[in-house]
Design a protein around this motif. Sequence first.
Motif, short mmCIF file in Angstrom:
data_model
loop_
_atom_site.label_atom_id
_atom_site.label_comp_id
_atom_site.label_asym_id
_atom_site.label_seq_id
_atom_site.Cartn_x
_atom_site.Cartn_y
_atom_site.Cartn_z
N HIS A 28 0.82 -1.21 0.00
CA HIS A 28 0.00 0.00 0.00
C HIS A 28 0.86 1.26 0.00
N VAL A 29 1.85 1.30 0.86
CA VAL A 29 2.71 2.47 0.94
C VAL A 29 3.44 2.70 -0.38
N ALA A 30 3.99 1.62 -0.95
CA ALA A 30 4.72 1.73 -2.21
C ALA A 30 3.79 2.19 -3.34
N ALA A 31 2.57 1.63 -3.36
CA ALA A 31 1.61 2.00 -4.40
C ALA A 31 1.22 3.47 -4.32
N ARG A 32 1.03 3.97 -3.11
CA ARG A 32 0.66 5.38 -2.94
C ARG A 32 1.80 6.30 -3.40
N ILE A 33 3.02 5.89 -3.15
CA ILE A 33 4.18 6.68 -3.62
C ILE A 33 4.20 6.72 -5.14
N ALA A 34 4.06 5.55 -5.76
CA ALA A 34 4.09 5.47 -7.22
C ALA A 34 2.92 6.22 -7.84
N GLN A 35 1.74 6.14 -7.22
CA GLN A 35 0.56 6.80 -7.76
C GLN A 35 0.73 8.32 -7.81
N HIS A 36 1.51 8.86 -6.90
CA HIS A 36 1.76 10.29 -6.89
C HIS A 36 2.43 10.74 -8.19
N HIS A 43 7.49 3.27 -11.97
CA HIS A 43 6.82 1.99 -12.07
C HIS A 43 6.85 1.25 -10.74
N LEU A 44 5.74 0.61 -10.41
CA LEU A 44 5.61 -0.16 -9.17
C LEU A 44 5.81 -1.64 -9.46
N ILE A 45 6.72 -2.27 -8.72
CA ILE A 45 6.86 -3.73 -8.75
C ILE A 45 6.98 -4.21 -7.31
N GLY A 46 7.03 -5.51 -7.09
CA GLY A 46 7.19 -5.97 -5.72
C GLY A 46 7.07 -7.46 -5.57
N ILE A 103 9.14 1.00 6.90
CA ILE A 103 7.93 1.60 7.44
C ILE A 103 7.92 1.59 8.96
N GLN A 104 8.36 0.49 9.56
CA GLN A 104 8.36 0.38 11.02
C GLN A 104 9.35 1.35 11.67
N GLU A 105 10.34 1.79 10.90
CA GLU A 105 11.35 2.70 11.44
C GLU A 105 11.13 4.14 11.00
N ASP A 106 10.28 4.34 9.99
CA ASP A 106 10.10 5.67 9.41
C ASP A 106 8.78 6.32 9.76
N GLY A 107 8.15 5.84 10.84
CA GLY A 107 6.97 6.55 11.35
C GLY A 107 5.64 6.05 10.86
N GLY A 108 5.59 4.89 10.20
CA GLY A 108 4.31 4.34 9.77
C GLY A 108 3.91 4.77 8.37
N THR A 109 2.63 4.60 8.07
CA THR A 109 2.13 4.74 6.71
C THR A 109 2.34 6.12 6.11
N GLN A 110 1.72 7.14 6.68
CA GLN A 110 1.74 8.46 6.05
C GLN A 110 3.13 9.06 6.03
N SER A 111 3.87 8.88 7.12
CA SER A 111 5.24 9.40 7.16
C SER A 111 6.10 8.74 6.09
N SER A 112 5.91 7.44 5.88
CA SER A 112 6.69 6.72 4.87
C SER A 112 6.29 7.15 3.46
N GLY A 116 8.78 8.81 0.83
CA GLY A 116 8.96 8.17 -0.47
C GLY A 116 8.69 9.11 -1.62
N ILE A 117 7.66 9.93 -1.51
CA ILE A 117 7.36 10.90 -2.56
C ILE A 117 8.52 11.86 -2.75
N ALA A 118 9.10 12.30 -1.64
CA ALA A 118 10.25 13.20 -1.73
C ALA A 118 11.45 12.51 -2.37
#
Length: 393
Positions: A28-36, A43-46, A103-112, A116-118
């Motif tokens: 989910h986190v990766a997809a939201r970054i790519a969708q931006h 491109h999203l892979i995984g 994600i567990q070290e970078d503050g969870g979903t929204q923070s990650s 990632g967008i940056a």
Amino acid sequence: MKGFLRNDGRKGIRNIVVVSYLVECAHHVAARIAQHYQDQDVHLIGFSGCAPNDYAERMMQQLCTHPNVGAVLLVSLGCENFQRERLKQDIQDSGRPVSLIVIQEDGGTQSSINKGIACVGEMLRQITAVPTTDIEWKDLMIGTVCGGSDGYSGITANPSVGSTFDWLVDQGATCIFEEPGELIGCEQLLHDRAATPELGMQLYNCIVKADKYYKQMGHDSFSAGNTTGGLTTIEEKSLGSYCKSGSRTIQGLTFPSLRPDKPGLWMMDVVPDGEARWGFPNINDNAEIMEMAACGCHLVLYTTGRGSVAGSAITPVIKVCSNPATYQHMQDDMDINAGAIVTEGLTFEQVRDQILRCIEEAASGTPTKSEALGHREYSLGYKSFRCTTIQNQ
């Protein structure tokens, strides 16, 4: 043709940023970054699994260092088994910008997501500095798959791709065909075209293994759609699929994520070794395209009669349509009308020339139909192969 020069000397025809999740929990986190960046070359892979798998890790390493890839963002949950630091180091060693979000070290979903967008924004700026270079036919590696085959496939699209492969091999390019499960019955033909007797037996046994695997899984490569499309038997489908390989000598047998070590015509074995196991999937077209990409293919020729719309992440797809009615009905998805062999009397060579022009345009940056529509499918699951080296004798 113009492309992008990588540190290892390989040349890419695209310069994309890959966002790769290393476990389903990070999808989910990766997809939201790519969708931006959905309107840019991101491109999203995984890999969805948490348990370790050597095949998947080799695949990811090769996909993330593919010549079409300029930079990579890895997205990890944090507690999965994937060797994220090793993958990050491999990408860094290849000379590509790479960042890792845990994600567990970078503050969870929204923070990650924000981080990632940056990161991706900075990577898009960085890869504009990648040097461009001329590309010759001998620099290209091209694969072929088929999906949604019909009664026209073996008499229009597939022989046209075979003619294309013959021409490309003669120019010094590398060409890969695959899907042993769709070549059952053709094992002696493959054996007789091998560069050496030893390779001939390897090719023969590859088809025997595929036949056993499909029987264990309880199905085969012959679908209801194939029947509706006019195919009568698995033998007819196999012979039609075989036509995609052309007529040149087969130089070697490769496996997903193993790059051919010399130019020419190669076969790829996509069927797992050993007994059928829980969690090991039926073969599917998108997985095969990703496996060809992991072998280094710059683009893939995808023949279809019924009208598959699938594209691919990383590796552009050129659709070669076998059926003239399907082409007319789905022109937005199809690049080449091989059905004109039936309706207009075109030869295989004339359709080949159309395919070569399409390859040349794609290799110079023109989007294929699937790219223009935003198709970036991918599929990566669990498999196991005993062989980890090229078999070319």
